[in-house]
Design an enzyme around this catalytic site. Structure first.
Site, mmCIF file in Angstrom:
data_model
loop_
_atom_site.group_PDB
_atom_site.id
_atom_site.type_symbol
_atom_site.label_atom_id
_atom_site.label_comp_id
_atom_site.label_asym_id
_atom_site.label_seq_id
_atom_site.Cartn_x
_atom_site.Cartn_y
_atom_site.Cartn_z
ATOM 1 N N SER A 60 0.851 -1.185 0.000
ATOM 2 C CA SER A 60 0.000 0.000 0.000
ATOM 3 C C SER A 60 0.887 1.235 0.000
ATOM 4 O O SER A 60 1.976 1.230 0.579
ATOM 5 C CB SER A 60 -0.899 0.003 1.234
ATOM 6 O OG SER A 60 -1.485 1.272 1.428
ATOM 7 N N SER A 61 0.400 2.297 -0.615
ATOM 8 C CA SER A 61 1.202 3.525 -0.684
ATOM 9 C C SER A 61 1.375 4.187 0.675
ATOM 10 O O SER A 61 2.204 5.091 0.819
ATOM 11 C CB SER A 61 0.553 4.515 -1.656
ATOM 12 O OG SER A 61 -0.756 4.845 -1.252
ATOM 13 N N CYS A 62 0.639 3.727 1.694
ATOM 14 C CA CYS A 62 0.799 4.316 3.030
ATOM 15 C C CYS A 62 2.127 3.921 3.674
ATOM 16 O O CYS A 62 2.462 4.408 4.753
ATOM 17 C CB CYS A 62 -0.357 3.920 3.937
ATOM 18 S SG CYS A 62 -0.355 2.188 4.412
ATOM 19 N N TYR A 75 -0.924 -0.116 10.281
ATOM 20 C CA TYR A 75 -1.113 -0.838 9.012
ATOM 21 C C TYR A 75 0.129 -0.696 8.130
ATOM 22 O O TYR A 75 0.610 -1.671 7.536
ATOM 23 C CB TYR A 75 -2.347 -0.283 8.302
ATOM 24 C CG TYR A 75 -2.622 -0.884 6.945
ATOM 25 C CD1 TYR A 75 -3.167 -2.158 6.826
ATOM 26 C CD2 TYR A 75 -2.366 -0.167 5.777
ATOM 27 C CE1 TYR A 75 -3.428 -2.708 5.582
ATOM 28 C CE2 TYR A 75 -2.630 -0.707 4.532
ATOM 29 C CZ TYR A 75 -3.171 -1.974 4.433
ATOM 30 O OH TYR A 75 -3.429 -2.518 3.201
ATOM 31 N N LYS A 121 2.733 -3.554 6.500
ATOM 32 C CA LYS A 121 3.008 -3.671 5.066
ATOM 33 C C LYS A 121 4.503 -3.523 4.777
ATOM 34 O O LYS A 121 5.046 -4.211 3.904
ATOM 35 C CB LYS A 121 2.193 -2.625 4.294
ATOM 36 C CG LYS A 121 0.716 -2.962 4.192
ATOM 37 C CD LYS A 121 0.507 -4.269 3.443
ATOM 38 C CE LYS A 121 -0.936 -4.636 3.250
ATOM 39 N NZ LYS A 121 -1.128 -5.902 2.513
ATOM 40 N N HIS A 171 -12.705 2.106 2.299
ATOM 41 C CA HIS A 171 -11.869 3.178 1.779
ATOM 42 C C HIS A 171 -12.734 4.297 1.218
ATOM 43 O O HIS A 171 -13.949 4.182 1.105
ATOM 44 C CB HIS A 171 -10.933 2.620 0.702
ATOM 45 C CG HIS A 171 -9.833 1.780 1.245
ATOM 46 N ND1 HIS A 171 -9.738 0.426 1.016
ATOM 47 C CD2 HIS A 171 -8.778 2.096 2.033
ATOM 48 C CE1 HIS A 171 -8.676 -0.056 1.630
ATOM 49 N NE2 HIS A 171 -8.073 0.931 2.254
#
Length: 325
Positions: A103-105, A132, A136, A179
């Protein structure tokens, strides 16, 4: 090949399963009731009996800002176990190629835009989804570490992709735990049919996000998975082994809200709750690595939102018919 898609009931997993089947592969799936990915022994038994050739790790506990802030312990615990159990047991079972979906987070909250893969671990994460993101990041580092330790001796070739914000058919439309795109679709649709005069949106609307249609993302996954080892090494390095997938374009949340309002046909007013967090001010991925081996997103945001809303309407009708059957 026999390919295991972990998380086949989610939006990405559904699309992956369908596409791999179209390409002639034998796709292996298990529901949560059949296989608890948090149970290491159960995952070990699965790999020992199924003897799969490849693995796509699309399973995860996911959600928007509200869900991440409400359930931080569950988000880090469950996602760490999913990544660790699948990666390690796949290795022990002799699986040579695995793709971990991130994920881009994972990137720092104030990373230079657009965000290059090298930005990983160069700054502080966004607090609202840090647990989170940590899980990841651990998944990426698991893949890199198994490659570094076992690549030469055991032929291990574990890879990672980092998509921008995903949306599309099969998404979770829960008002609080989903989301932003599915949550807004649900909110505007319910407001339209109930003739609610206004809709309240979290935050200021100024934060900017990049949105990737799920079918584009799946094609990117397949392209990354099918690169030769030499080609993959050419586009990555051992300590930054992941590849960004995105459109290369972003919009403000306020612009997204207007897109979805138009698609749904809601005519009421919109108000922003400035007391609620925006999250990271901007998250736009640098997708030059993916572009260098020929992948690019093809579905424009407006078209993707139309398809997603059509899928949402179909799902609602199906659920209503089942309830009255």
């Amino acid at each position: 090949m026999r390919i295991y898609v972990a998380g086949h009931r989610g939006m990405v997993g559904q699309t992956l399963t369908r596409r791999l089947g179209e390409l002639g592969h034998e796709v292996v799936t298990r529901s949560h009731a059949e296989l608890d990915l948090l149970d290491q022994a159960a995952v070990a038994r699965f790999f020992a009996t199924e003897r799969v050739d490849q693995v796509y790790v699309a399973a995860a506990k996911v959600g928007g800002i509200h869900a991440n802030m409400t359930y931080p312990a569950q988000f880090i615990y469950e996602n760490l176990l999913i990544a660790a159990n699948l990666t390690h047991q796949a290795f022990l079972a002799g699986v040579k190629r695995l793709l971990f979906l991130g994920s881009s987070c994972i990137y720092p909250r104030l990373a230079e835009q657009p965000i290059r893969e090298e930005a990983l671990l160069t700054g502080k994460l966004e607090p609202t989804n840090e647990p989170y993101a940590i899980a990841k990041i651990a998944g990426i580092k698991l893949c890199e570490s198994y490659n570094r330790q076992y690549g030469a001796t055991h032929g291990v070739d574990f890879r990672s992709v980092m998509p921008s914000n995903l949306y599309g058919p099969g998404d979770n439309y829960h008002l609080e735990n989903s989301h932003v795109v599915p949550a807004l679709i649900q909110r505007f649709h319910l407001a339209k049919i109930s003739r609610t005069p206004s809709v309240l949106i979290w935050g200021s609307g100024r934060a900017r996000r990049e949105f990737l249609y799920v079918d584009d993302m799946v094609e990117g996954c397949l392209d990354v998975m099918n690169l030769s080892r030499a080609a993959y090494d050419q586009h990555t390095d051992p300590m930054r082994g992941h590849i960004n997938l995105g459109t290369g374009e972003d919009v403000s949340i306020a612009e997204l809200v207007e897109h979805i309002r138009e698609v749904v046909g809601y005519e009421g007013s919109i108000h922003y709750d400035l007391a609620q967090p925006d999250g990271a001010p901007r998250k736009l991925l640098d997708v030059s690595r993916a572009a260098s081996f020929g992948w690019r997103a093809t579905v424009p945001l407006a078209e993707g939102l139309r398809r997603t809303y059509a899928d949402y309407q179909t799902a609602r009708r199906t659920a209503a018919e089942a309830e009255h059957a």
